[in-house]
Design an enzyme around this catalytic site. Structure first.
Site, short mmCIF file in Angstrom:
data_model
loop_
_atom_site.label_atom_id
_atom_site.label_comp_id
_atom_site.label_asym_id
_atom_site.label_seq_id
_atom_site.Cartn_x
_atom_site.Cartn_y
_atom_site.Cartn_z
N HIS A 207 0.82 -1.22 0.00
CA HIS A 207 0.00 0.00 0.00
C HIS A 207 0.85 1.26 0.00
O HIS A 207 0.43 2.29 -0.52
CB HIS A 207 -1.02 -0.05 1.14
CG HIS A 207 -2.13 -1.00 0.80
ND1 HIS A 207 -2.12 -2.31 1.21
CD2 HIS A 207 -3.21 -0.84 0.01
CE1 HIS A 207 -3.18 -2.91 0.70
NE2 HIS A 207 -3.87 -2.05 -0.01
N GLU A 449 -11.10 -10.92 -4.60
CA GLU A 449 -9.67 -10.79 -4.30
C GLU A 449 -9.16 -11.91 -3.42
O GLU A 449 -7.99 -11.92 -3.03
CB GLU A 449 -9.36 -9.41 -3.71
CG GLU A 449 -10.18 -9.02 -2.50
CD GLU A 449 -9.86 -7.61 -2.01
OE1 GLU A 449 -8.82 -7.05 -2.40
OE2 GLU A 449 -10.65 -7.08 -1.22
N ASP A 473 -4.50 -8.40 -4.15
CA ASP A 473 -4.68 -9.43 -3.12
C ASP A 473 -4.91 -10.80 -3.74
O ASP A 473 -4.49 -11.81 -3.17
CB ASP A 473 -5.86 -9.06 -2.21
CG ASP A 473 -5.42 -8.08 -1.15
OD1 ASP A 473 -4.35 -8.29 -0.55
OD2 ASP A 473 -6.13 -7.08 -0.93
N CYS A 520 -9.60 -3.62 -10.54
CA CYS A 520 -9.17 -2.38 -9.88
C CYS A 520 -7.82 -2.56 -9.18
O CYS A 520 -7.35 -1.65 -8.51
CB CYS A 520 -10.23 -1.88 -8.91
SG CYS A 520 -10.50 -2.98 -7.52
C1 PEP Z 1 -6.54 -5.26 -4.64
O1 PEP Z 1 -6.35 -6.04 -3.71
O2 PEP Z 1 -6.22 -5.50 -5.82
C2 PEP Z 1 -7.18 -3.95 -4.40
C3 PEP Z 1 -7.53 -3.18 -5.39
O3 PEP Z 1 -7.34 -3.55 -3.12
P1 PEP Z 1 -6.13 -3.05 -2.19
O4 PEP Z 1 -4.93 -2.84 -3.06
O5 PEP Z 1 -6.56 -1.79 -1.54
O6 PEP Z 1 -5.97 -4.19 -1.22
MG MG Z 2 -7.31 -5.73 -1.82
#
Ligand code: PEP
Ligand code: MG
Length: 582
Positions: A207, A449, A473, A520
């Site tokens: 993140h 995910e 994820d 996403c």
């Molecule tokens: C993902 O896991 O791809 C996602 C978009 O959520 P995050 O990156 O916030 O876990």
């Molecule tokens: Mg995620």
């Protein structure tokens, strides 16, 4: 002497500037820039903290029992001497005056300089004094902590520099170098004007890296010992394409990278012209290019690149770094409404809080569970804290009265979680009705995910209006690779056949059910897989705004129909990466 450090490329482009080290310390330190008119007050804050430590040590000395070992008294003498050392104090004040660092940052920066000098000494006695200095600094930091009020302010215009052949009319950019930065720290720095950044730790889809990407500056993570090898003010080049940092570059290297930097700017200029071009493939397939945002203000960047909506609003960033005081319904409503209004009638997908794993609520209290990525994260935490969850749901439903809102739920895997979530959404609506509050309709979506979700698509398609594939994820959990751990980053493979199979099946199942499917995760913004995702039937991509135009360029050049057979071949291959080359 020129040397280079290799890490993982996170955000593209070249940055050339002076290193600003965000040093690590045993005491948690906040780093921020003060305003020029705050210099006096900041130096005073430091003086007060130092005097308090002097008092403390002198009291300890006075109260020391007679039979205490003499080494203890000698240690206190050394500590007092270090505290009252005028040269040291002068250097610390210099970081405040010249760089506008807050007192804690100034203290830690000078500590680093001195520690290096100690490390280079031959005399073992003097080398040992390093520990004394660290203890003294820790004490002062603890005193400062009580008095600190960190405010994120933009950094000053950096000092003018005329060396190294750079244009002396330009201000020298600053490049951030840190061991690690929490996503909350990154948000603080997002308000600043760094030209690039490097961290020792982190994976490509950690993140911290994601927020870095949203700063749209060249960045490298997982550069292992970068923060040890670079010194404050060193000249560095960040190559965000190759994942390399070059320290103390020679004039020839500087000239080469200066050229690359200008090429990159030209390319960006060319891409900018695509802003208003509809994203349609050569064979006429309309593709939705949406933006991922972390804060309502990010909608500006989304609009600037012509995104047709927000495909992922990571709301957890509103909750982080607040020392336990969560935003109430009104504050959240204002934030969600601002995002909805910022997109001027285009859809905004608001994801409920995804806290946990490498996104702790509070940096100062990191998640200490045995395995946070597999623990009480995202919807699991929301269901464990129904009052908090209901507050968020009410705020989102109220914001939906102001535009098109899609409500997205992260990390679902079980039918029971889906049931509980739907019940809580109904309850939030009923609570709003009971108090006569206005709220709007939402489309309801689930993140796919967790592999278990990707293998239970019938269940998900029965309950949800749309699906959004979180590849970050999905890869982590399919391959059992911690996405934030650079030591296994080489195994974090978005093209693993198992990952591609789950992605392809989700897209196909959505199409059969007539329900929208989007990606996403970071894969959506990675131009090396745009054609593959198109060939697999994906028609909606959500990514950081900085990627939108590059992905659009790929789409404009692609024939989705013709890509289908090739995408199937990639899917059936044991080594998909080989088919993607070229
Ligand atoms: C993902 O896991 O791809 C996602 C978009 O959520 P995050 O990156 O916030 O876990
Ligand atoms: Mg995620």
């Amino acid at each position: 002497m020129t040397f280079s450090i290799h890490g993982l490329p996170v955000a593209r482009g070249i940055a050339i500037g002076r290193a600003v080290l965000v040093a690590s310390s045993r005491v948690e330190v906040t780093h921020y820039f003060i305003q020029p008119d705050e210099i006096k007050a900041e130096i005073e804050r430091l003086r007060v903290a130092r005097d308090a430590v002097v008092d403390e040590l002198q009291r300890m000395q006075a109260e020391m029992p007679k039979d205490m070992p003499p080494e203890l008294g000698a240690m206190l003498d050394v500590h007092l001497m270090l505290l009252q050392d005028e040269t040291l104090a002068y250097e610390i004040r210099r970081w405040i005056k010249e760089r506008l660092y807050n007192a804690e940052w100034a203290l830690i920066s000078q500590l680093e300089v001195v520690v290096r000098q100690f490390d280079e000494m031959d005399d073992p006695y003097l080398r040992e004094r390093k520990a004394d200095l660290e203890q003294v600094v820790d004490r002062v930091l603890r005193h400062l902590k009580g008095a600190a009020t960190p405010i994120a302010a933009p950094p000053p215009r950096p000092p003018r520099q005329q060396d190294l052949g750079l244009d002396d009319t330009l201000d020298v950019p600053l490049v951030l170098v840190a061991h690690d930065l929490s996503p909350a720290d990154m948000l603080q720095f997002k308000k600043s004007v760094f030209a690039g950044f490097v961290t020792d730790v982190g994976g490509k889809t950690s993140h911290t890296a994601i927020v870095a990407r949203s700063m749209d500056i060249p960045a490298v993570v997982g550069a292992r010992s970068a923060s040890q090898l670079v010194r404050q003010d060193d000249w560095v080049i960040i190559d965000g394409d190759a994942g390399v940092m070059i320290v103390d570059p020679s004039p020839i290297i500087l000239a080469e990278y200066g050229f690359k930097q200008r090429q990159g700017e030209l390319e960006r200029g060319r891409l900018a012209r695509l802003k208003n071009t509809p994203a349609v493939t050569l064979d006429g397939q309309k593709i939705a290019l949406l933006a991922n945002i972390e804060q309502p203000g990010d909608t500006e960047a989304a609009m600037a690149v012509g995104a047709v909506g927000v495909g992922l609003f990571r709301t957890e960033f509103l909750f982080m770094g607040r020392e336990g005081k969560l935003p109430d319904e009104e504050e959240q409503y204002a934030a969600y409404r601002a995002a909805v209004e910022g997109m001027h009638g285009m859809p905004v997908t608001i994801r409920t809080i995804d806290i946990g794993a490498d996104k702790p609520l509070d940096d100062r209290r990191p998640d200490t569970h045995l395995n946070p990525a597999l623990g009480l994260r995202a919807i699991r935490w929301s269901l464990a804290e129904p009052a908090m969850f209901l507050t968020q749901l009410r705020a989102i439903l109220r914001a939906a009265a102001h535009g098109q809102v899609h409500l997205l739920i992260p990390m679902l895997a079980h039918a029971s979680e889906i049931r509980q979530t739907l019940e809580l959404i109904d309850r939030a609506r009923a609570q709003l009705d009971a108090r006569g509050a206005v709220h709007g309709r939402v489309l309801l979506g689930a993140m796919i995910e967790i592999p278990a979700a990707a293998l239970s698509l019938r269940l998900f398609l029965r309950h949800f209006d749309f699906l959004s594939i979180g590849t970050n994820d999905l890869i982590q959990y399919t391959l059992a690779i911690d996405r934030a751990d650079e030591s296994v980053a080489h195994l974090y493979d978005q093209l693993h056949p198992a990952v591609l199979r789950l992605v392809a099946d989700t897209i196909a199942a959505g199409a059969r059910a007539g329900k929208a499917v989007s990606v996403c995760g970071e894969m959506a913004g990675d131009t090396s897989v745009t054609r593959l995702l198109l060939g697999l039937g994906l028609r909606s991509f959500s990514m950081h705004p900085s990627q939108v135009l590059a992905v659009k360029q790929e789409i404009l050049r692609a024939d989705a129909g013709k890509l289908q057979a090739w995408a199937q071949a990639v899917l059936d291959s044991d080594e998909p990466a080989e088919l993607l080359v070229g």
